[in-house]
Design an enzyme around this catalytic site. Structure first.
Site, PDB file in Angstrom:
ATOM      1  N   ARG A  22    -117.103  -9.889 -20.870  1.00  0.00           N
ATOM      2  CA  ARG A  22    -116.794  -8.426 -20.800  1.00  0.00           C
ATOM      3  C   ARG A  22    -116.746  -7.662 -21.878  1.00  0.00           C
ATOM      4  O   ARG A  22    -116.248  -7.901 -22.977  1.00  0.00           O
ATOM      5  CB  ARG A  22    -115.169  -8.566 -20.186  1.00  0.00           C
ATOM      6  N   GLU A  45    -121.692 -14.412 -16.902  1.00  0.00           N
ATOM      7  CA  GLU A  45    -121.424 -13.124 -15.932  1.00  0.00           C
ATOM      8  C   GLU A  45    -121.038 -12.066 -16.867  1.00  0.00           C
ATOM      9  O   GLU A  45    -120.395 -11.924 -17.970  1.00  0.00           O
ATOM     10  CB  GLU A  45    -120.215 -13.472 -14.958  1.00  0.00           C
ATOM     11  N   THR A  74    -116.403  -8.988 -11.673  1.00  0.00           N
ATOM     12  CA  THR A  74    -115.562  -7.805 -11.205  1.00  0.00           C
ATOM     13  C   THR A  74    -116.394  -7.073 -10.199  1.00  0.00           C
ATOM     14  O   THR A  74    -116.590  -5.693 -10.229  1.00  0.00           O
ATOM     15  CB  THR A  74    -115.225  -6.801 -12.564  1.00  0.00           C
ATOM     16  N   LYS A 134    -111.897 -18.911  -7.932  1.00  0.00           N
ATOM     17  CA  LYS A 134    -111.425 -18.639  -9.261  1.00  0.00           C
ATOM     18  C   LYS A 134    -110.112 -18.289  -9.233  1.00  0.00           C
ATOM     19  O   LYS A 134    -109.542 -17.091  -8.731  1.00  0.00           O
ATOM     20  CB  LYS A 134    -112.287 -17.456  -9.704  1.00  0.00           C
ATOM     21  N   GLY A 164    -106.818 -16.819 -19.843  1.00  0.00           N
ATOM     22  CA  GLY A 164    -105.622 -17.411 -20.739  1.00  0.00           C
ATOM     23  C   GLY A 164    -106.240 -18.828 -21.208  1.00  0.00           C
ATOM     24  O   GLY A 164    -105.403 -19.691 -21.643  1.00  0.00           O
ATOM     25  N   GLY A 184    -113.157 -16.089 -21.261  1.00  0.00           N
ATOM     26  CA  GLY A 184    -113.218 -14.516 -21.594  1.00  0.00           C
ATOM     27  C   GLY A 184    -113.330 -14.550 -23.061  1.00  0.00           C
ATOM     28  O   GLY A 184    -113.782 -14.989 -23.902  1.00  0.00           O
TER      29      GLY A 184
END
Length: 218
Positions: A22, A45, A74, A134, A164, A184
């Site tokens: 991201r 991704e 997303t 997910k 997290g 992430g």
């Protein structure tokens, strides 16, 4: 040619950790991808709320080897699913459960990982043909919540914990039977040097493999 859903199954069997990039920019995405692939990661991704995500995905698709599944996170619309297919990307990841998006992904041959929190969302995603679920946001929901949710789902449907997740909390999720993780901020954030992403990727993959090995020996 192997279908994308089958390729997803194979990638999950090999290393069920998804790199969530991201905020990444196209000019850095290939350097980051190289260290991720070298660490053993096979699922990458680029969330669509990143800068120029379609360009990053196109570059990744042209650069990465066949065994690496590239796609978008997303994903919020059927149009996004069709645009992904036009890039010959394999992976469609959503933060929510939208049966229309799932069906659109199936129609164009995408491997879908569908975000859910509640049993209603998880069962709707399963019914619409999601390839994997997910669980998001996993750290806030906790392992006990996952145990309750897993009980009502098809045992063949993979569930990955996302949100997290880092090395200190991977073990309890693994012990509960989670099928993998989305990584992430524990892996990549904008501005993090590639060398640090490389170190984190190696550590996260090593921890997953350690947990797998210890589980197999019990």
């Amino acid at each position: 040619m192997t279908s994308n859903p089958l390729r997803l199954q194979q990638a999950l069997a090999e290393c069920p950790l998804v790199a969530i990039l991201r905020g990444i920019h196209p000019d850095e995405v290939l350097d980051v991808a190289d260290v991720l692939i070298a660490s053993g990661l096979r699922l990458i991704e680029v969330p669509l709320n990143s800068p120029q995500p379609w360009e990053s995905i196109a570059r990744l698709k042209a650069h990465c080897p066949e065994e690496v599944l590239v796609g978008a996170g997303t994903v919020l619309s059927s149009a996004d699913a069709r645009r992904l297919a036009g890039l010959d990307a394999a992976l469609l990841v959503t933060p929510n459960c939208d049966p229309e998006v799932i069906r659109a992904g199936r129609e164009v041959g995408m491997a879908s990982m569908i975000g859910c929190m509640t049993p209603t969302e998880a069962l709707a995603a399963q019914g619409a043909g999601a390839c994997a679920l997910k669980l998001f946001p996993a750290a806030h929901l906790g392992v006990g919540y996952f145990n309750d949710l897993r009980a009502v789902l098809s045992p063949e449907l993979p569930v990955l914990a996302v949100g997290g997740i880092d090395i200190p909390n991977m073990a309890p999720w693994h012990a509960a039977g989670i099928d993998g993780f989305g990584l992430g901020g524990s892996l990549y954030v904008p501005g993090r040097p590639v060398q640090e992403v490389e170190r984190r990727a190696a550590s996260l993959v090593a921890e997953w493999r350690r947990l797998q090995a210890s589980g197999a020996s019990q």
